[in-house]
Design a protein around this motif. Structure first.
Motif, PDB file in Angstrom:
ATOM      1  N   PHE A 321     -10.113  -3.255  11.403  1.00 32.92           N
ATOM      2  CA  PHE A 321     -10.066  -3.142   9.936  1.00 32.92           C
ATOM      3  C   PHE A 321     -10.660  -1.806   9.517  1.00 32.92           C
ATOM      4  N   GLY A 322      -9.960  -1.117   8.633  1.00 25.38           N
ATOM      5  CA  GLY A 322     -10.473   0.159   8.133  1.00 25.38           C
ATOM      6  C   GLY A 322     -10.370   0.176   6.618  1.00 25.38           C
ATOM      7  N   ALA A 323     -11.362   0.787   5.972  1.00 29.29           N
ATOM      8  CA  ALA A 323     -11.316   0.881   4.512  1.00 29.29           C
ATOM      9  C   ALA A 323     -11.955   2.191   4.086  1.00 29.29           C
ATOM     10  N   ALA A 324     -11.545   2.658   2.914  1.00 29.95           N
ATOM     11  CA  ALA A 324     -12.153   3.886   2.378  1.00 29.95           C
ATOM     12  C   ALA A 324     -12.378   3.717   0.887  1.00 29.95           C
ATOM     13  N   ALA A 325     -13.310   4.526   0.374  1.00 31.00           N
ATOM     14  CA  ALA A 325     -13.640   4.495  -1.062  1.00 31.00           C
ATOM     15  C   ALA A 325     -13.523   5.906  -1.621  1.00 31.00           C
ATOM     16  N   ASP A 326     -13.410   6.011  -2.936  1.00 28.18           N
ATOM     17  CA  ASP A 326     -13.371   7.353  -3.549  1.00 28.18           C
ATOM     18  C   ASP A 326     -14.761   7.757  -4.040  1.00 28.18           C
ATOM     19  N   GLY A 327     -14.835   8.905  -4.705  1.00 26.48           N
ATOM     20  CA  GLY A 327     -16.110   9.492  -5.115  1.00 26.48           C
ATOM     21  C   GLY A 327     -16.994   8.539  -5.891  1.00 26.48           C
ATOM     22  N   ASP A 328     -16.431   7.815  -6.877  1.00 32.65           N
ATOM     23  CA  ASP A 328     -17.265   6.943  -7.700  1.00 32.65           C
ATOM     24  C   ASP A 328     -17.138   5.468  -7.331  1.00 32.65           C
ATOM     25  N   GLY A 329     -16.483   5.207  -6.196  1.00 36.63           N
ATOM     26  CA  GLY A 329     -16.517   3.858  -5.630  1.00 36.63           C
ATOM     27  C   GLY A 329     -15.638   2.825  -6.311  1.00 36.63           C
ATOM     28  N   ASP A 330     -14.696   3.263  -7.153  1.00 36.89           N
ATOM     29  CA  ASP A 330     -13.855   2.226  -7.766  1.00 36.89           C
ATOM     30  C   ASP A 330     -12.512   2.063  -7.075  1.00 36.89           C
ATOM     31  N   ARG A 331     -12.137   3.025  -6.218  1.00 33.03           N
ATOM     32  CA  ARG A 331     -10.857   2.893  -5.508  1.00 33.03           C
ATOM     33  C   ARG A 331     -11.055   2.370  -4.082  1.00 33.03           C
ATOM     34  N   ASN A 332      -9.988   1.886  -3.500  1.00 32.09           N
ATOM     35  CA  ASN A 332     -10.056   1.430  -2.113  1.00 32.09           C
ATOM     36  C   ASN A 332      -8.757   1.679  -1.402  1.00 32.09           C
ATOM     37  N   MET A 333      -8.854   1.879  -0.075  1.00 34.08           N
ATOM     38  CA  MET A 333      -7.655   1.866   0.769  1.00 34.08           C
ATOM     39  C   MET A 333      -7.933   0.882   1.903  1.00 34.08           C
ATOM     40  N   ILE A 334      -6.938   0.079   2.231  1.00 36.71           N
ATOM     41  CA  ILE A 334      -7.089  -0.946   3.276  1.00 36.71           C
ATOM     42  C   ILE A 334      -6.135  -0.628   4.430  1.00 36.71           C
ATOM     43  N   LEU A 335      -6.662  -0.654   5.646  1.00 33.12           N
ATOM     44  CA  LEU A 335      -5.859  -0.398   6.834  1.00 33.12           C
ATOM     45  C   LEU A 335      -6.148  -1.455   7.897  1.00 33.12           C
ATOM     46  N   GLY A 336      -5.104  -1.812   8.668  1.00 31.84           N
ATOM     47  CA  GLY A 336      -5.325  -2.601   9.882  1.00 31.84           C
ATOM     48  C   GLY A 336      -5.162  -1.662  11.061  1.00 31.84           C
ATOM     49  N   THR A 337      -5.195  -2.198  12.259  1.00 34.28           N
ATOM     50  CA  THR A 337      -4.989  -1.368  13.443  1.00 34.28           C
ATOM     51  C   THR A 337      -3.588  -0.753  13.371  1.00 34.28           C
ATOM     52  N   GLN A 338      -3.524   0.542  13.271  1.00 36.93           N
ATOM     53  CA  GLN A 338      -2.243   1.281  13.164  1.00 36.93           C
ATOM     54  C   GLN A 338      -1.328   0.673  12.095  1.00 36.93           C
ATOM     55  N   PHE A 339      -1.941   0.278  10.980  1.00 34.58           N
ATOM     56  CA  PHE A 339      -1.149  -0.380   9.934  1.00 34.58           C
ATOM     57  C   PHE A 339      -1.728  -0.064   8.564  1.00 34.58           C
ATOM     58  N   PHE A 340      -0.908   0.541   7.704  1.00 34.03           N
ATOM     59  CA  PHE A 340      -1.331   0.897   6.345  1.00 34.03           C
ATOM     60  C   PHE A 340      -0.867  -0.176   5.373  1.00 34.03           C
ATOM     61  N   VAL A 341      -1.780  -0.678   4.566  1.00 34.44           N
ATOM     62  CA  VAL A 341      -1.401  -1.658   3.538  1.00 34.44           C
ATOM     63  C   VAL A 341      -1.238  -0.883   2.230  1.00 34.44           C
ATOM     64  N   THR A 342      -0.033  -0.860   1.672  1.00 35.92           N
ATOM     65  CA  THR A 342       0.117  -0.134   0.404  1.00 35.92           C
ATOM     66  C   THR A 342      -0.723  -0.864  -0.654  1.00 35.92           C
ATOM     67  N   PRO A 343      -1.240  -0.126  -1.633  1.00 37.23           N
ATOM     68  CA  PRO A 343      -2.036  -0.798  -2.672  1.00 37.23           C
ATOM     69  C   PRO A 343      -1.253  -1.910  -3.359  1.00 37.23           C
ATOM     70  N   SER A 344       0.055  -1.725  -3.519  1.00 37.52           N
ATOM     71  CA  SER A 344       0.865  -2.761  -4.181  1.00 37.52           C
ATOM     72  C   SER A 344       0.921  -4.029  -3.330  1.00 37.52           C
ATOM     73  N   ASP A 345       1.097  -3.858  -2.004  1.00 37.80           N
ATOM     74  CA  ASP A 345       1.097  -5.030  -1.119  1.00 37.80           C
ATOM     75  C   ASP A 345      -0.294  -5.659  -1.070  1.00 37.80           C
ATOM     76  N   SER A 346      -1.311  -4.808  -1.070  1.00 38.85           N
ATOM     77  CA  SER A 346      -2.682  -5.317  -1.019  1.00 38.85           C
ATOM     78  C   SER A 346      -2.938  -6.246  -2.211  1.00 38.85           C
ATOM     79  N   LEU A 347      -2.507  -5.808  -3.385  1.00 39.38           N
ATOM     80  CA  LEU A 347      -2.672  -6.620  -4.593  1.00 39.38           C
ATOM     81  C   LEU A 347      -1.960  -7.968  -4.435  1.00 39.38           C
TER      82      LEU A 347
END
Ligand code: G6P
Length: 607
Positions: A321-347
């Motif tokens: 599992f991988g995740a990232a945040a932006d400068g002020d901590g309100d954004r997120n990106m979600i990743l699995g092993t060699q797998f990107f979850v688009t924000p729309s799919d994540s929602l």
């Protein structure tokens, strides 16, 4: 003549405010500075511009004047100040305290080291303190995901008592004030506050008639306490403790670092190695703290992907599992092993699995969902399936706030509990009134935990969950192309041309598609009836595919053109995104003719 620390009238002569000492306000002459119009998320400009004479002071005074004229008694309750830690935060905080005192504020909460993430500000406004101390508003010093440092961007925004960004009318009043400002108020002798230590400083006027309390608060306390009531931390810990589960959370040197440490190390007992770039830096280490496939380079490579989301060869194990945040901590990106979850799919996945999360389950289940117009329709299918109230709003978190507060505004229309999200890596719920990066990460971990109740069974992965979702609902292939740094006039002319051609484009056949509707998105707020026009050019195809164009409302300089492409597939679920969207992308470039208007058709970022 006796005067208190609050000046009601800017023309008042305060030279004889004897006895106030450090609380004695001074009225400083100033004059309007052009261009102080707040955008989608407050005022963002080059740091140097903010540091130039009176720039910050003028804006802050204009906010105070608008807030006070709007009926807020700033001498009651608390003003909160914090930011994402970017360059000039520390100086700006001291200035705002001194100006706050001069404008009548009696109590301040300042995030330790000046740090408060945007969702934490929202949580702290709503959760902290007894009624008489509650925060009436907050200045957040952030330019979100824009780069920071002396040569990059600075920003300031104001949030109100519900924890959300100031409503439009307040920002319009502020802007009007910036255009007529004649002076600002400041207590120049108010002592500099040491914001590196949690604790309280009380400053009393010489004659004892008045006092001001500045409290430095732990940045993470209220927000983390709230998150603990929302999620099943025991189940998440059991997942994280599994031998076959590993994670990495990249805070990109923004404000999220301390929050990720409190949650994952202090609360969930994980080694600090699950966190990367978690020490906030005032220039985000020279990086662009925006969690997407292009800018979160280090994390994306660790997860075995390139900037197009394609698999790359990696030596050694890849985290689950991988995740990232932006400068002020309100954004997120979600990743699995060699797998990107688009924000729309994540929602869509979070909504479909909301009942795994105690916050929703305990309230009888999720009631409503919303997405911004350019976000893919994946969540629409879930909303329909689960019979949830569904809203399509313009881009910008503020549109969700009204829906979440519907119960307060209109009795009987209660859209909570509520989940909402945007393609721009923002996801959240009605627990606060901002998007919340760490909330989304914990939501995913809670969902993963619920799908993995037995540690002796093989791990159900992020990819498994998303693919199961697609096999049930079909897949909305989706991508966004950004053209940054475009000429503003060219980009505007391009949008105008498409707008003018809307009627003639409707019904046209383009390649193997037919445009069933071409229009400019308009939104009527169901709660207060307000209307938002010109929210994006849409080409809606007869098979449900969509092509959308918008000009970014957050671009630092020049114009950023955003092109969004979406195509629904119920059966072919495993195509590379570029292949699935190849024809639509070609059509989109022809429809906008960006090559002619802006001189390029090569995007700077693809997400
Ligand atoms: C900010 C807002 C988001 C919005 C985004 C859009 O992050 O908080 O709600 O989606 O800006 O940015 P854009 O550059 O596309 O206007």
């Amino acid at each position: 003549k006796f005067v208190t620390g609050k000046i009601e009238d800017v023309d008042l002569d305060v030279s004889d405010a004897v006895g106030l000492g450090a609380l004695k306000p001074t009225v400083v002459k100033s004059s309007p500075i052009s261009g102080q119009e707040p955008g989608t998320s407050g005022l963002r400009k080059k740091t140097k511009e903010f540091m130039s004479e009176n720039y910050l002071n003028n804006f802050v005074q204009s906010v105070f004047d608008a807030v006070i004229a709007g009926g807020t008694n700033v001498s009651e309750g608390t003003l909160m100040i914090g930011g994402d830690g970017r360059y000039y935060n520390d100086k700006a905080i001291q200035t705002i305290i001194k100006m706050g005192v001069a404008n009548g504020v009696k109590r301040f909460w300042i995030g330790k080291d000046g740090l408060l993430s945007t969702p934490a500000v929202s949580a702290t406004i709503r959760e902290r303190g007894p009624v008489w101390q509650k925060s009436f508003g907050a200045f957040i010093l952030t330019a979100s995901h824009n780069p920071g440092g002396p040569d990059e961007d600075f920003g300031i925004k104001y949030n109100t008592q519900n924890g959300g960004p100031a409503p439009e009318y307040l920002m319009q009043d502020t802007f009007a004030n910036t255009k007529s400002i004649k002076n600002y108020k400041i207590c120049s002798d108010f002592p500099e506050v040491d914001i590196s230590e949690v604790g309280s400083t009380t400053v009393v006027s010489e004659d004892g008639s008045s006092s001001v309390v500045v409290e430095v608060i732990p940045s993470t306390q209220s927000h983390v306490a709230l998150l603990k009531t929302i999620f099943d931390f025991d189940a998440i810990k059991a997942l994280l403790d599994r031998e076959d589960f590993t994670m990495v959370y990249d805070s990109m040197h923004g404000v999220n670092g301390p929050y990720s440490k409190t949650v994952f190390v202090d609360e969930l007992g994980q080694p600090e190695s699950v966190l990367t770039n978690h020490i906030p830096k005032d220039d985000f280490n020279g990086g662009h703290a925006d969690p997407n496939l292009t800018y979160a380079k280090e994390l994306v490579a660790t997860m075995g992907l390139n900037s197009k989301g394609e698999k790359i060869d990696v030596t050694g194990p890849i985290p689950s599992f991988g995740a990232a945040a932006d400068g002020d901590g309100d954004r997120n990106m979600i990743l699995g092993t060699q797998f990107f979850v688009t924000p729309s799919d994540s929602l869509a996945v979070i909504v479909a699995n909301a009942n795994c999360i105690p916050f929703f389950r305990s309230q009888g289940g999720l009631k409503a969902v919303a997405r911004s117009m350019p976000t893919s329709g994946a969540v629409d299918l879930v909303a329909k399936d689960l019979n949830l109230d569904f809203f399509e709003t313009p881009t910008g978190w503020k549109f969700f706030g009204n829906l979440m507060d519907s119960k307060v505004i209109f009795k009987g229309k209660d859209y909570t509990p509520f989940i909402c999200g945007e393609e721009s890596f923002g996801t959240g719920s009605d627990h606060v009134r901002e998007k919340d990066g760490i909330w989304a990460v914990l939501a995913w971990l809670n969902i993963l935990a619920a799908h993995n109740p037995d540690a002796s069974k093989p791990l159900v992965t992020v990819e498994d969950i998303v693919k199961q979702h697609w096999s049930k609902y079909g897949r909305n292939y989706y991508c966004r192309w950004d053209f940054e740094g475009m000429d503003k006039d060219g980009a505007t002319a391009m949008m105008n041309k498409m707008r003018a051609e809307s009627a003639s484009n409707t019904g046209r056949t383009v390649g193997s598609y037919t445009i069933s509707t071409a229009d400019d998105f308009k939104y009527v707020d169901p709660v207060d009836g307000s209307v938002a026009q010109k929210q994006g050019i849409r080409f809606l195809m007869s098979d449900g595919s969509r092509i959308i164009f918008r000009l970014s409302g957050t671009a630092g300089s020049g114009a950023t053109v955003r092109m969004y492409i979406e195509q629904y597939e119920s059966e072919k679920l495993d195509l590379p995104v570029a292949t699935a969207l190849e024809e639509l992308t070609k059509i989109a470039l022809e429809l906008c003719d960006i090559k002619t208007f802006c001189g390029t058709e090569t995007p700077t970022v693809i997400t």
